[in-house]
Design a protein around this motif. Structure first.
Motif, mmCIF file in Angstrom:
data_model
loop_
_atom_site.group_PDB
_atom_site.id
_atom_site.type_symbol
_atom_site.label_atom_id
_atom_site.label_comp_id
_atom_site.label_asym_id
_atom_site.label_seq_id
_atom_site.Cartn_x
_atom_site.Cartn_y
_atom_site.Cartn_z
ATOM 1 N N LEU A 188 -50.249 82.144 68.355
ATOM 2 C CA LEU A 188 -50.539 82.614 67.004
ATOM 3 C C LEU A 188 -49.260 82.981 66.258
ATOM 4 C CD1 LEU A 188 -53.521 84.994 67.851
ATOM 5 C CD2 LEU A 188 -53.656 82.634 67.020
ATOM 6 N N LEU A 189 -49.313 82.848 64.955
ATOM 7 C CA LEU A 189 -48.207 83.312 64.124
ATOM 8 C C LEU A 189 -48.176 84.843 64.131
ATOM 9 C CD1 LEU A 189 -48.420 80.845 61.103
ATOM 10 C CD2 LEU A 189 -46.734 80.870 62.950
ATOM 11 N N PRO A 190 -47.042 85.443 63.780
ATOM 12 C CA PRO A 190 -46.885 86.896 63.932
ATOM 13 C C PRO A 190 -47.980 87.750 63.310
ATOM 14 C CG PRO A 190 -44.759 85.911 63.543
ATOM 15 C CD PRO A 190 -45.761 84.807 63.394
ATOM 16 N N PHE A 191 -48.367 87.484 62.066
ATOM 17 C CA PHE A 191 -49.367 88.351 61.443
ATOM 18 C C PHE A 191 -50.698 88.269 62.176
ATOM 19 C CE2 PHE A 191 -52.692 89.421 58.357
ATOM 20 C CZ PHE A 191 -52.258 90.676 57.964
ATOM 21 N N ALA A 192 -51.107 87.059 62.548
ATOM 22 C CA ALA A 192 -52.364 86.898 63.284
ATOM 23 C C ALA A 192 -52.282 87.567 64.648
ATOM 24 C CB ALA A 192 -52.694 85.412 63.434
ATOM 25 N N ALA A 193 -51.120 87.477 65.297
ATOM 26 C CA ALA A 193 -50.944 88.120 66.604
ATOM 27 C C ALA A 193 -51.016 89.637 66.474
ATOM 28 C CB ALA A 193 -49.610 87.697 67.210
ATOM 29 N N LYS A 194 -50.455 90.170 65.410
ATOM 30 C CA LYS A 194 -50.517 91.617 65.179
ATOM 31 C C LYS A 194 -51.961 92.068 64.993
ATOM 32 C CE LYS A 194 -49.065 95.200 61.899
ATOM 33 N NZ LYS A 194 -48.233 95.504 60.702
ATOM 34 N N GLN A 195 -52.723 91.339 64.196
ATOM 35 C CA GLN A 195 -54.117 91.696 63.970
ATOM 36 C C GLN A 195 -54.934 91.593 65.256
ATOM 37 O OE1 GLN A 195 -55.169 93.036 60.987
ATOM 38 N NE2 GLN A 195 -52.954 92.960 60.676
ATOM 39 N N LEU A 196 -54.665 90.555 66.047
ATOM 40 C CA LEU A 196 -55.351 90.402 67.331
ATOM 41 C C LEU A 196 -55.067 91.598 68.233
ATOM 42 C CD1 LEU A 196 -56.957 88.388 69.234
ATOM 43 C CD2 LEU A 196 -54.697 87.701 70.089
ATOM 44 N N PHE A 197 -53.827 92.021 68.276
ATOM 45 C CA PHE A 197 -53.416 93.156 69.107
ATOM 46 C C PHE A 197 -54.124 94.435 68.662
ATOM 47 C CE2 PHE A 197 -50.728 96.640 70.415
ATOM 48 C CZ PHE A 197 -50.209 96.259 71.640
ATOM 49 N N LEU A 198 -54.151 94.689 67.362
ATOM 50 C CA LEU A 198 -54.773 95.912 66.856
ATOM 51 C C LEU A 198 -56.286 95.901 67.061
ATOM 52 C CD1 LEU A 198 -52.715 96.451 63.579
ATOM 53 C CD2 LEU A 198 -52.619 97.819 65.674
ATOM 54 N N ARG A 199 -56.912 94.738 66.918
ATOM 55 C CA ARG A 199 -58.358 94.654 67.175
ATOM 56 C C ARG A 199 -58.660 94.929 68.641
ATOM 57 N NH1 ARG A 199 -58.082 90.084 63.744
ATOM 58 N NH2 ARG A 199 -58.131 88.693 65.554
ATOM 59 N N ARG A 200 -57.826 94.397 69.521
ATOM 60 C CA ARG A 200 -58.023 94.643 70.952
ATOM 61 C C ARG A 200 -57.824 96.122 71.274
ATOM 62 N NH1 ARG A 200 -60.795 94.110 75.402
ATOM 63 N NH2 ARG A 200 -59.555 94.039 77.316
ATOM 64 N N TYR A 201 -56.852 96.738 70.653
ATOM 65 C CA TYR A 201 -56.624 98.170 70.850
ATOM 66 C C TYR A 201 -57.855 98.974 70.436
ATOM 67 C CZ TYR A 201 -54.788 102.866 70.007
ATOM 68 O OH TYR A 201 -54.607 104.226 69.998
ATOM 69 N N GLU A 202 -58.389 98.678 69.272
ATOM 70 C CA GLU A 202 -59.568 99.398 68.795
ATOM 71 C C GLU A 202 -60.761 99.178 69.728
ATOM 72 O OE1 GLU A 202 -60.266 98.207 64.796
ATOM 73 O OE2 GLU A 202 -58.456 99.181 64.011
ATOM 74 N N GLN A 203 -60.897 97.967 70.234
ATOM 75 C CA GLN A 203 -61.990 97.664 71.158
ATOM 76 C C GLN A 203 -61.866 98.491 72.437
ATOM 77 O OE1 GLN A 203 -61.840 93.755 73.042
ATOM 78 N NE2 GLN A 203 -64.067 93.550 72.834
ATOM 79 N N ILE A 204 -60.673 98.549 72.985
ATOM 80 C CA ILE A 204 -60.449 99.303 74.221
ATOM 81 C C ILE A 204 -60.678 100.795 74.003
ATOM 82 C CG2 ILE A 204 -58.690 100.008 75.891
ATOM 83 C CD1 ILE A 204 -57.452 97.212 75.567
ATOM 84 N N MET A 205 -60.223 101.302 72.861
ATOM 85 C CA MET A 205 -60.300 102.739 72.615
ATOM 86 C C MET A 205 -61.733 103.239 72.454
ATOM 87 S SD MET A 205 -57.307 103.894 72.941
ATOM 88 C CE MET A 205 -57.387 105.536 72.231
ATOM 89 N N LYS A 206 -62.667 102.357 72.165
ATOM 90 C CA LYS A 206 -64.063 102.773 72.024
ATOM 91 C C LYS A 206 -64.646 103.280 73.341
ATOM 92 C CE LYS A 206 -65.128 99.757 68.104
ATOM 93 N NZ LYS A 206 -65.879 98.563 67.626
ATOM 94 N N THR A 207 -64.121 102.786 74.460
ATOM 95 C CA THR A 207 -64.633 103.222 75.767
ATOM 96 C C THR A 207 -63.561 103.892 76.623
ATOM 97 O OG1 THR A 207 -64.182 101.012 76.685
ATOM 98 C CG2 THR A 207 -66.396 101.415 75.807
ATOM 99 N N ARG A 208 -62.392 104.087 76.067
ATOM 100 C CA ARG A 208 -61.288 104.663 76.847
ATOM 101 C C ARG A 208 -61.644 106.040 77.404
ATOM 102 N NH1 ARG A 208 -56.786 103.438 79.886
ATOM 103 N NH2 ARG A 208 -55.211 105.066 79.688
ATOM 104 N N HIS A 209 -62.424 106.807 76.660
ATOM 105 C CA HIS A 209 -62.770 108.164 77.087
ATOM 106 C C HIS A 209 -63.576 108.186 78.384
ATOM 107 C CE1 HIS A 209 -66.376 106.800 74.933
ATOM 108 N NE2 HIS A 209 -67.040 107.697 75.642
#
Length: 273
Positions: free
Chosen positions: A241-262
């Motif tokens: 992926l190009l940089p902007f798309a890769a950044k968005q992918l990373f942030l979406r994955r972070y948000e997904q993980i954080m929903k159950t991190r607790h």
């Protein structure tokens, strides 16, 4: 050394304050006769200090924070960051995502097998795949965040290509700086650190998939002496992926993980979604 006028309520010059120009500390204060020339007084003060052997004593009126170690770097949010003196509160997920999305894996020696115009592959995309491998292939969702952020320090201290990173001449000093920034990131996101073994397993499996798919190898070359473990190969397609798309992918994955991190580890209040 600089001087600063002291003025009374009537606006009259009544004294001078000598200030350290570097630390801003007040060195001394001396009264002068009202109406005296400021320039003349300053000259007299300089002459007095030149002719005395008594050392100047520093009396700090305001607590001065100790200087940070090393030089600062620029970050994508416009803030300073000190990679030789990192602080957990100065690590930000958006900055990590941005910097990793613009940092190339393999020193840029990548090429998509189908699309000629895809030549960039980011650390951010790699990190997302590592987190998915840990969760879906190894069945360890509790370590998905560690997988996503295992290269988080590279956002601040960069990285070395493996031939240099594993060479004794480079390894020790670089590992020292890398560890400082890994610890800051681990504190910020409450990561298990040192990282669990599954992170290294996933990292190597994704690397093996990358080497198979996007690293060009001349068949005439001898490719023995590999610096990665290819006993496992991640079953993922490398999109590059190009940089902007890769950044968005990373942030979406972070948000997904954080929903159950607790469910697995405490989430710092500042990071709660």
């Amino acid at each position: 050394m600089t001087t600063q006028n002291i003025v009374n309520d009537q606006g009259e010059l009544v004294g001078e304050r000598r200030i350290d120009p570097i630390y801003g500390a007040v060195l001394s204060e001396e009264p002068i006769a009202v109406g005296r020339s400021t320039a003349l007084t300053a000259l007299e003060r300089d002459e007095r200090y030149r002719n005395t052997e008594a050392p100047i004593t520093y009396s700090y009126e305001v607590f001065q924070k100790p200087p940070r170690a090393g030089r600062y770097m620029h970050t994508s949010n416009g803030k300073k960051y000190y990679p030789l003196d990192p602080r957990a509160e100065e690590v930000h997920i958006e900055v990590v995502a941005h910097h990793l999305a613009t940092r190339a894996r393999y020193n840029g020696a990548t090429q998509h097998p189908e699309f000629e115009d895809r030549i960039f592959y980011s650390v951010a995309e790699h990190s997302v795949l590592v987190s998915h491998y840990i969760e879906s292939v190894l069945g360890k969702p509790e370590f998905a965040l560690e997988g996503l952020l295992h290269d988080g320090s590279e956002a601040y201290n960069g990285d070395l290509i493996r031939p240099l990173k594993y060479d004794p001449a480079f390894r020790a000093p670089f590992q020292h700086v890398e560890a400082l920034n890994e610890i800051a990131g681990a504190q910020r996101f409450n990561l298990l650190y040192p990282y669990p073994d599954v992170v290294k397993i996933a990292d190597e499996a994704v690397t093996a998939a990358e080497v198979e798919q996007i690293i060009v190898t001349d068949p005439a070359e001898d490719w023995s002496g590999k610096l990665h473990d290819d006993s496992r190969v991640a079953p993922f397609r490398i999109d590059m992926l190009l940089p902007f798309a890769a950044k968005q992918l990373f942030l979406r994955r972070y948000e997904q993980i954080m929903k159950t991190r607790h469910l697995y580890r405490a989430v710092p209040s500042a990071l709660a979604l």
